[in-house]
Design an enzyme around this catalytic site. Structure first.
Site, short mmCIF file in Angstrom:
data_model
loop_
_atom_site.label_atom_id
_atom_site.label_comp_id
_atom_site.label_asym_id
_atom_site.label_seq_id
_atom_site.Cartn_x
_atom_site.Cartn_y
_atom_site.Cartn_z
N GLU A 210 0.86 -1.18 0.00
CA GLU A 210 0.00 0.00 0.00
C GLU A 210 0.90 1.24 0.00
OE1 GLU A 210 -3.50 -0.25 2.22
OE2 GLU A 210 -3.78 1.90 2.42
N GLU A 334 -10.67 4.61 9.15
CA GLU A 334 -10.86 4.28 7.74
C GLU A 334 -11.44 2.88 7.55
OE1 GLU A 334 -6.99 5.19 6.00
OE2 GLU A 334 -7.56 7.30 5.86
N ASP A 408 -2.94 14.37 7.60
CA ASP A 408 -2.33 13.20 6.96
C ASP A 408 -0.92 13.61 6.55
OD1 ASP A 408 -2.02 10.70 5.91
OD2 ASP A 408 -3.96 10.64 4.94
N GLU A 436 4.04 9.28 -0.54
CA GLU A 436 2.66 9.17 -1.02
C GLU A 436 2.10 10.48 -1.58
OE1 GLU A 436 0.00 7.70 1.97
OE2 GLU A 436 -1.79 8.08 0.76
#
Ligand code: BDP
Length: 717
Positions: A210, A334, A408, A436
């Site tokens: 991920e 989440e 985040d 990311e």
């Protein structure tokens, strides 16, 4: 003539070169391609694929090698443990490679110029130095490197209370050599500032990662436990070289497979490879495992059967992995299950696991990355509200792992208000080395500067100087356990991290976890010297490029406190993103652009998010006059014609940032091109190819974002 020639080669003109070089930062350092001296080395440097990372141990220059050889004749590594073996091997490989001739590694027979490595426990010679008092200060993972007299001979002793410390000392010594620093008259005493210096992998059982941008997972589950990839030991070596002492091997969105009887022996085999390097293995676990893996009716943490189940699971793991580190848990976040599914709070959830691990010395790392909509309308406020209520309610072997920012891993966020707010509960930081939201493995973005900004931010928890770094190392509140974790980036890519420069983020994460007081420039320079070259001008050029890279990224993506201007891939600009499973996953929720202005009002006149910071910080963010402009639209909603500090309107300032950022990216490309003679052709080209993407995509960011916001501001582009 010259102009055209240049334009043909690079796609832009000479004037662009001057304008787009690294600006103030690297003034005078950027070498224009046509001015670059043709080095006699050109095309002679052998191709490298980057596999060796910063442990290349490139041959030293003849004079450098001679100097070292005057002080280093042989190496004596004391002890017979597997860690001592690892040190022996590393020293042999490194010295032979750097000095060009083999250096004898001996068991005994000290001569002048012996590098003696050991602990008071495994070496009577080290004991004989009588350094106990100093070694007690540096501890089992710290070390001392000093010249000493042994049997009337002059030696360099690398000593620690523990074998892992001796290993770290050996790597430190090698780093000094790799970076061209003198090794005579050393007086080094190092102790890591935090106890848990961790890497978190987000790897799945099927081999995917991920937010991984460098190929599939390193862990070959089909081959384990019988067959070992050479990467396992190399991975552990690399971690040890920067002081990383723990790794979570699987995704926080955790698959119960990882705690199954089928996988545990495979995982234990991995732990066996890492043990000599001092790297402890941890697992992410799923909160509902008692149900999904154990067949129970509930995972309620207050249910005695559930507590028994976790205890039995811990016992089973420790039987196979006696030094198992513990669990990392993403709960009620989440869509992941958690204690709130049973009407329990996060402390109750964490404690049931903590009690199972405690008899074995294990730890629960409980993530604060939670943002339930029923807590507050602003996602930035939610974790603070939930966790501060629970301060003091967690077991001593629980750490709360808090992302650097409150939302985040955005390109720039103010520090999370939970740092400094938890007085009785250990808090560790989570940063993200896998880029990311920072260009993934496509953009050259060095994160050392970003993490320093975070670590040096003053929380004022106990007055001035209560920096995040000091909170983390336990000097503000006496935390029982301290730590820093980085969500990391390696995969099966030949160079591990996809982009050669992404390796620097793995490196910086380890170095800053070891010592948050190190400078970002120092770390960049060390890394550059070990990864590329010691040639002074090149080192300076690369270091300056790295130092400017994150700010450039912020400029061409989300300047002035903007954030989340992305869609689902977290790479490309998508400010219009208004539809997602949750509103706090859209871009419009955050930027709130309209005809009259833009920004999220988190001030005392808005949703009062600033109140979560200690008063001087709260007031600084709250007031337009004092809020750092880099956080302007994070905390304030401003009209398009609002005058920023330079006197320009917000609209003009925004345009300037986007244009500057894209220009900086072009400057990076030019700078890198100028280094062609100093870097081996393979790595030079691989970086250059990615810079083409970076230049193209930074321009796309600039154009798309400005065009989108122009639809609201209606001001000239
Ligand atoms: C988000 C990532 C997601 C992670 C999550 C987390 O997009 O993949 O699962 O963070 O940290 O930023 O749990």
């Amino acid at each position: 003539m010259k102009k055209n020639h240049l334009k043909k080669r690079t796609g832009f003109s000479r004037r662009d070169f001057v304008r787009t070089s690294l600006g103030g930062f690297a003034a005078g350092m950027v070498v224009l391609p046509e001015l670059a001296q043709t080095s006699p080395l050109q095309n002679q440097l052998p191709n490298e694929d980057g596999y060796k990372l910063w442990l290349r141990y490139a041959p030293l220059s003849a004079s450098g090698a001679d100097t070292i050889k005057r002080n280093v004749r042989q190496v004596q590594v004391e002890g017979s443990s597997s860690t001592a073996e690892v040190i022996r091997k590393e020293m042999t490989t490194a010295l032979t490679s750097m000095l060009g001739s083999s250096v004898s590694v001996v068991q005994s027979g000290v001569v002048d110029g012996t590098v003696l490595i050991g602990t008071p426990t495994n070496s009577s010679t080290i004991r004989g130095l009588r350094w106990e008092a100093d070694l007690a200060k540096t501890g089992k993972e710290g070390f001392i490197i000093r010249p000493a007299r042994v049997n009337n001979r002059t030696v360099i002793a690398i000593a620690s209370e523990g074998e892992t410390g001796a290993l770290y000392g050996a790597f430190h010594f090698l780093r000094l050599m790799q970076t061209g620093q003198p090794i005579d008259r050393l007086n080094v005493a190092e102790r890591p500032k935090v106890q848990m210096r961790m890497i978190n992998h987000w790897d799945n059982a099927n081999g995917s990662i991920e937010r991984g941008y460098a190929g599939n997972s390193l862990w070959q589950w089909a081959d384990l436990p019988g067959k070992f990839s050479p990467r396992y030991a190399d991975y552990a070596r690399v971690n040890a070289s920067i002081g990383i002492n723990g790794a979570v091997i699987n995704n926080v969105n955790a698959d119960i497979k990882f705690i199954s009887p089928e996988y545990l022996p495979k995982i234990a085999a991995l732990a066996t490879v890492w043990r000599p390097y001092g790297v402890r293995l941890y697992l992410s676990v799923n909160f509902s495992a008692p149900v999904t893996a154990g067949g129970m009716k509930t995972a309620d943490p207050m249910d005695p059967g559930v507590a028994t189940w976790w205890k039995a699971k811990a016992d089973e793991i420790y039987k196979l992995i006696p030094d198992f580190g513990g669990f990392l848990v993403k709960a009620n976040s989440e869509g992941q299950p958690g204690p709130k599914d049973y009407g329990r709070n996060h402390a109750e959830g964490a404690n049931v696991m903590a009690d199972a691990l405690a008899p074995h010395g294990g730890t629960v790392i409980w993530r604060a990355f939670i943002y339930d909509e029923d807590v507050d309308a602003d996602r930035a406020k939610r974790a603070y509200i939930e966790f501060t209520k629970l301060d003091g309610k967690f077991r001593p072997n629980v750490l709360i792992q808090v992302k650097n920012g409150a939302i985040d891993f955005m390109p720039r966020e103010p520090f999370h208000p939970l740092f400094g707010a938890m007085k009785q509960t250990s808090v560790m930081a989570e940063v993200q080395a896998t880029q990311e939201y920072l260009g993934q493995a496509k953009h050259l973005v060095y994160l050392g500067t970003m993490w320093k900004e975070f670590l040096d931010a003053d929380t004022y928890a106990k007055g001035k100087g209560s920096t995040v770094g000091k909170v983390l190392d336990g000097s503000i509140y006496p935390y029982r356990v301290t730590g820093i974790a980085a969500v990391t980036n390696p995969g099966l890519n030949a160079n591990w991290c996809g982009h050669h420069f992404s390796q620097s983020n793995w490196y910086a994460a380890g170095r800053l976890a070891w010592n948050h007081e190190l400078g970002a420039a120092q770390i960049a320079e060390e890394w550059t010297r070990m990864t590329f070259t010691n040639e002074a001008r090149t080192v300076q050029t690369i270091r300056d490029l790295m130092m400017a890279s994150r700010e450039a990224y912020v400029n061409y993506t989300m300047p002035l406190g903007l954030h989340h201007l992305i869609g689902g891939d977290h790479y490309a600009p998508m400010p219009q993103n208004a539809r997602a499973q949750r509103t706090d996953w859209t871009a419009v929720y955050y930027h709130q652009a309209s005809a009259e202005g833009i920004g999220f009002d988190r001030t005392m006149r808005g949703d009062k998010a600033v109140e979560q910071y200690f008063p001087p910080v709260r007031d600084m963010f709250d007031s337009l006059a004092t809020c750092p402009e880099q956080f302007l639209l994070w905390f304030h909603r401003c009209r398009w014609d609002y005058k920023v500090k330079s006197g320009k309107t917000l609209w003009e300032a925004l345009k300037e940032k986007y244009h500057d950022g894209a220009k900086q990216a072009m400057g990076f490309q030019t700078t890198w091109a100028s280094l062609a003679s100093q870097i081996d052709p393979q790595r030079h080209k691989e970086v250059a190819d990615r810079l083409v993407i970076q230049v193209r995509d930074s321009a796309a960011w600039r154009d798309q974002i400005l065009q989108y916001f122009q639809g609201f501001s209606k001001l000239p582009l």
